[in-house]
Design a protein around this motif. Structure first.
Motif: not given
Length: 109
Positions: A46-47, A55-56, A63-67
């Motif tokens: 994530f950036m 994402s780079v 790591p990231a997830a949109r909720l």
């Protein structure tokens, strides 16, 4: 990426929570809740800048997830869950907590 692994914890009854595997773009309803948790995109590294989230690379460095979390049909949280920084922009609720544990890659043939 195919899915994410999240921990949904019931603060009042630990037996009711647990690890869930949720495919990207789908929703789950945790046991004994009025919640609906929808998982959007997953970004392995994530950036963000002023205008975009990206994402780079494809390595799971940040790591990231949109909720999107709804309760009784009303959106109560819309944001990112970070594996390495679970308290950053964390979903807060009196009974439930949600933590990103990782992701499951898509099978590419």
């Amino acid at each position: 990426w195919k899915a994410v692994k999240i921990l949904i914890r019931n603060k009042k009854n630990e037996e009711r929570g647990g690890i869930q595997i949720v495919e990207l773009g789908t929703s789950i309803i945790p046991d004994d809740s009025e919640l609906k948790v929808t998982v959007g995109p997953f970004l392995p590294n994530f950036m963000m800048d002023k205008k975009t989230y990206t994402s780079v690379g494809n390595e799971e460095l940040n790591p990231a997830a949109r909720l999107i979390v709804e309760e009784n049909g009303k959106i109560i949280y819309k944001g990112w869950a970070f594996k390495k920084f679970p308290s950053m922009y964390a979903f807060e609720h009196k009974i439930f907590s949600i933590k990103l544990l990782g992701a499951i890659p898509a099978v590419v043939s």
